[in-house]
Design a protein around this motif. Structure first.
Motif, short mmCIF file in Angstrom:
data_model
loop_
_atom_site.label_atom_id
_atom_site.label_comp_id
_atom_site.label_asym_id
_atom_site.label_seq_id
_atom_site.Cartn_x
_atom_site.Cartn_y
_atom_site.Cartn_z
N TYR A 1 -3.20 -11.67 -3.20
CA TYR A 1 -3.95 -10.50 -3.70
C TYR A 1 -5.41 -10.60 -3.25
O TYR A 1 -6.00 -9.64 -2.75
N GLU A 2 -5.97 -11.79 -3.43
CA GLU A 2 -7.39 -11.99 -3.06
C GLU A 2 -7.61 -11.75 -1.58
O GLU A 2 -8.61 -11.15 -1.18
N PRO B 1 -14.61 -5.99 0.65
CA PRO B 1 -15.30 -7.25 0.94
C PRO B 1 -16.55 -7.47 0.08
O PRO B 1 -16.96 -8.61 -0.12
N TRP B 2 -17.13 -6.37 -0.44
CA TRP B 2 -18.36 -6.52 -1.22
C TRP B 2 -18.14 -7.21 -2.55
O TRP B 2 -19.07 -7.60 -3.23
N LEU B 3 -16.85 -7.38 -2.92
CA LEU B 3 -16.56 -8.02 -4.21
C LEU B 3 -16.55 -9.54 -4.10
O LEU B 3 -16.46 -10.23 -5.11
N PHE B 4 -16.65 -10.07 -2.88
CA PHE B 4 -16.53 -11.53 -2.71
C PHE B 4 -17.80 -12.14 -2.13
O PHE B 4 -18.63 -11.46 -1.60
N ARG C 1 -7.61 -8.10 -0.93
CA ARG C 1 -8.78 -7.47 -1.54
C ARG C 1 -10.04 -7.77 -0.71
O ARG C 1 -10.94 -6.93 -0.62
N GLN D 1 -10.19 -7.91 2.39
CA GLN D 1 -10.17 -6.96 3.50
C GLN D 1 -10.61 -5.58 3.03
O GLN D 1 -11.46 -4.94 3.66
#
Lengths: 469, 211
Positions: B199-200, B208-211, B203, B205
């Motif tokens: 899932y990560e 990307p702003w969440l990581f 996500r 991809q």
């Protein structure tokens, strides 16, 4: 039509890792906010099981409940509180987590600093071991409070086992009158649907009056979704949301921001999406609100009187009202504006942002706190809110009027630190809970907006702010 | 987590709606960094006439004789009978720890607040939602018969009084399974670590702003 989704459906679907046969879902968590009170046992559990945090970068930690709001140069004097804050500091060091500690200007109430830093973004799942995590739903995020076992679960797995809630839309239609704030809107909503009205639901707040609110106002509304029983409250993303988020330390930049904006613009309920429950409230009907009892649903408008349990047919409810009146030391039929206050608290994760302080300062400006009021205090939500308020000269307005101007923290919202009510003292408070003993054993809390709290401080009793401004 | 299978015990009636977690365990006790020892301070403001705190010896305090849990036989109760919206307010799991530490194994009410409800399952405290009319009847029974015992059978999802079935109750299959077996749900989730990682990766991809 079945493919039309609510905002909640979209946020949910985007975070499901897997689903069990009975519908229980494993939900991925993007942002984990941590404070000192509900985390020590979770970190201890992690250590005892020999586990590591799954994704340290998702975590932002801050001490807020126990911190003193007076001079901090001597640190925390209460040894038990001191140990709890130090335990957070040590856990963050040990596991390599970002923490804004007590000496950091970015320190503040967890639900103020998350959005302030851009650590809360649209489309995220946001959790924290604190029921007022619903605040972050204002950004079109799925945000909800969790217990300590779940804090440990998120630390260890980045996920939570969850059952999907039902969808409720609370639409506040039309425009509010001058002097009616986000706090009055949400108190009126809770008065309408009751403190358990949202249990089992995720509430989306919509309608013209919600759209017209600033992000600060939307946070105030979502903050109190939990007082209506809903773990999560939310507002669809619009230009107001995106303008607020842009340029903050944790916000995306460049290409990522473009991508993010394209995604965020989809974060609203589709036309004709199905809600399990619809509530319509006429904004023009809402007046400044004051709670009279020991549950946030026990609320009336400033021009009303304390209600009479004898007029209520439901026995359990009437008994609850009688207990509340006895605790609050009030008589049925008494005009709300006759109720005198001993203390005034402006602060908390509900109402301690810059806009809240501006509203209160506008009432306090050029006036004096009543001699009958023992203490009127303003506690900014964060070090940065405090700094901005001081740059705008709000601190001087408050101090000149006789308010105390404090350091940031949860303070007298729950009285874990030294800020508290003594038995029998009555407080006009901008916080979120009027439960028995919430602000100190035997203390009596009346929830109001920042402007209404300032007006109560000036006149020594509750006053319709439209008579002052 | 302690297992819950079948339990019989005395019922204590707490006859007020909207009992919040501040009332179940007041804020001054939340400064503890442990998860045990909260039982003597469960319902502290109602249970004692004087104020308590983490550094105050409860033995030196004055119990409130009017409060139900200070009265026999309710001081030995293991099932709490309550009204609507039990456990509302603060997310503090300390409320569940306090009830558990007092000796309660189950709470029966017409409805529960969501966070409290969740927290209970993490600690082997069974929250049972029954119809308001059934709860009302139970309050009457306890009033007529102090010391009334009920039996809760989680596998059968029933509440009984002696041989008499009072009511059946609903519970999610997954929660029931975890509670019957006392399972550590973190370990269960970690069995799906590969799915979380997948899932990560997706996500990262798409967002990307969440990581």
């Amino acid at each position: 039509m079945s493919n039309r989704k609510t905002l909640y459906d979209k946020l949910w679907d985007d975070h499901v890792v897997r689903t069990e046969e009975d519908g229980t879902a494993l939900l991925y968590i993007d942002r984990h906010l941590v404070h000192e009170v509900t985390s020590p046992q979770a970190f201890e559990g992690l250590r005892m099981a020999g586990r590591e945090p799954w994704r340290t970068g998702s975590i932002v930690a801050v001490p807020d409940h126990n911190v003193p709001t007076t001079d901090r140069s001597e640190g925390i004097t209460d040894p038990v509180a001191k140990l709890q804050v130090e335990t957070l500091d040590n856990n963050c060091k040990e596991f390599g987590l970002t923490e804004f500690d007590m000496s950091d200007q970015r320190q503040g109430i967890v639900h103020v600093i998350g959005p302030e830093q851009g650590a809360t973004l649209p489309g995220m799942t946001v959790v924290c071991g604190d029921s007022h995590t619903s605040t972050h739903g204002a950004f079109g995020a799925l945000a909800f409070g969790i217990g300590t076992s779940e804090v440990e679960h998120v630390l260890a797995t980045q996920c939570l086992m969850q059952n999907k809630s039902l969808n409720m839309l609370v639409s506040v239609d039309g425009q509010v009158h001058p002097g009616v704030t986000a706090k009055d809107i949400v108190l009126a909503i809770i008065g309408e649907i009751g403190t358990a009205g949202g249990t089992g639901y995720a509430i989306e707040f919509g309608g013209d009056a919600i759209r017209a609110l600033s992000m600060e106002g939307r946070m105030t509304v979502c903050n109190m979704a939990i007082e209506a029983g809903a773990r999560a409250g939310m507002v669809a993303v619009d230009q107001t949301t995106i303008d607020y988020v842009k340029g903050r330390p944790y916000s995306p930049t460049g290409d990522n921001m473009e991508k993010a904006e394209a995604y965020w613009s989809t974060l609203h309920s589709d036309d004709n999406a199905k809600f399990d429950k619809l509530v319509h409230i006429d904004a023009a009907e809402i007046k400044p609100q004051v709670t009279w009892g020991t549950s946030p649903e026990m609320v009336v408008d400033i021009d009303s009187s304390v209600p009479d349990p004898e007029a209520v047919s439901d026995k359990v409810k009437a008994d609850g009202m009688r207990k509340a009146l006895a605790y609050m030391g009030l008589e049925a039929g008494m005009p709300i504006s006759d109720i005198a206050v001993d203390k005034v608290f402006i602060g908390s994760c509900t109402n301690s942002r810059i806009e809240d302080l501006r509203e209160a300062a506008a009432i306090a400006h050029g006036r004096q706190v009543s001699d009958h009021v023992k203490l009127a205090m303003v506690v900014p939500g964060s070090g940065l809110v405090k700094k901005q308020a001081e740059e705008e000269g709000l601190d001087k307005i408050f101090i000149d009027a006789g308010f105390e101007w404090r350091e940031p923290g949860c303070s007298m919202c729950l009285a874990m630190n030294a800020d508290r009510l003594e038995p029998g003292e009555r407080c006009a408070s901008t916080s979120n809970r009027n439960f028995e003993g919430r602000q100190g054993q035997g203390g009596r809390t009346h929830l109001v907006s920042p402007a209404m709290a300032a007006a109560a401080a000036i006149n020594g009793h509750f006053t319709n702010i439209n008579e002052l401004s | 987590m302690q297992k819950f299978n079948k339990h019989s015990g005395i019922v204590a009636p707490l006859d007020r709606p909207n009992v919040d977690t501040d009332a179940i365990i007041p804020k001054q006790f939340l400064k503890s960094i442990k998860r045990s020892g909260f039982g003597p301070n469960a319902f502290d403001d109602w249970r004692y006439l004087d104020e308590g705190g983490p550094d105050i010896d409860n033995a030196s305090r004055r119990p409130n004789p009017d409060f139900v849990l200070n009265q026999q036989p309710f001081d030995k109760a293991t099932i709490l009978l309550a009204r609507e919206n039990f456990g509302c307010g603060s997310s503090r799991e300390h409320a569940v720890w306090a009830l558990d530490d007092f000796g309660f194994r189950a709470v029966i009410a017409p409805s529960f607040a969501d966070i409290f409800f969740n927290n209970s399952f993490k600690n082997g405290l069974l929250p049972i939602a029954l119809q308001a009319s059934v709860v009302d009847d139970l309050f009457k029974r306890v009033s007529d018969n102090n010391g009334l015992e009920l039996t809760i059978d989680l596998a059968a999802q029933t509440v009984s009084c002696g041989d008499e079935l009072i009511a059946s109750f609903e519970i999610d299959e997954f929660r029931k399974h975890c509670m019957l077996n006392g399972l550590d749900d973190i370990a269960l989730t970690l069995q799906h670590a590969d799915e979380i990682k997948a899932y990560e990766a997706n996500r990262k991809q798409s967002a990307p702003w969440l990581f």
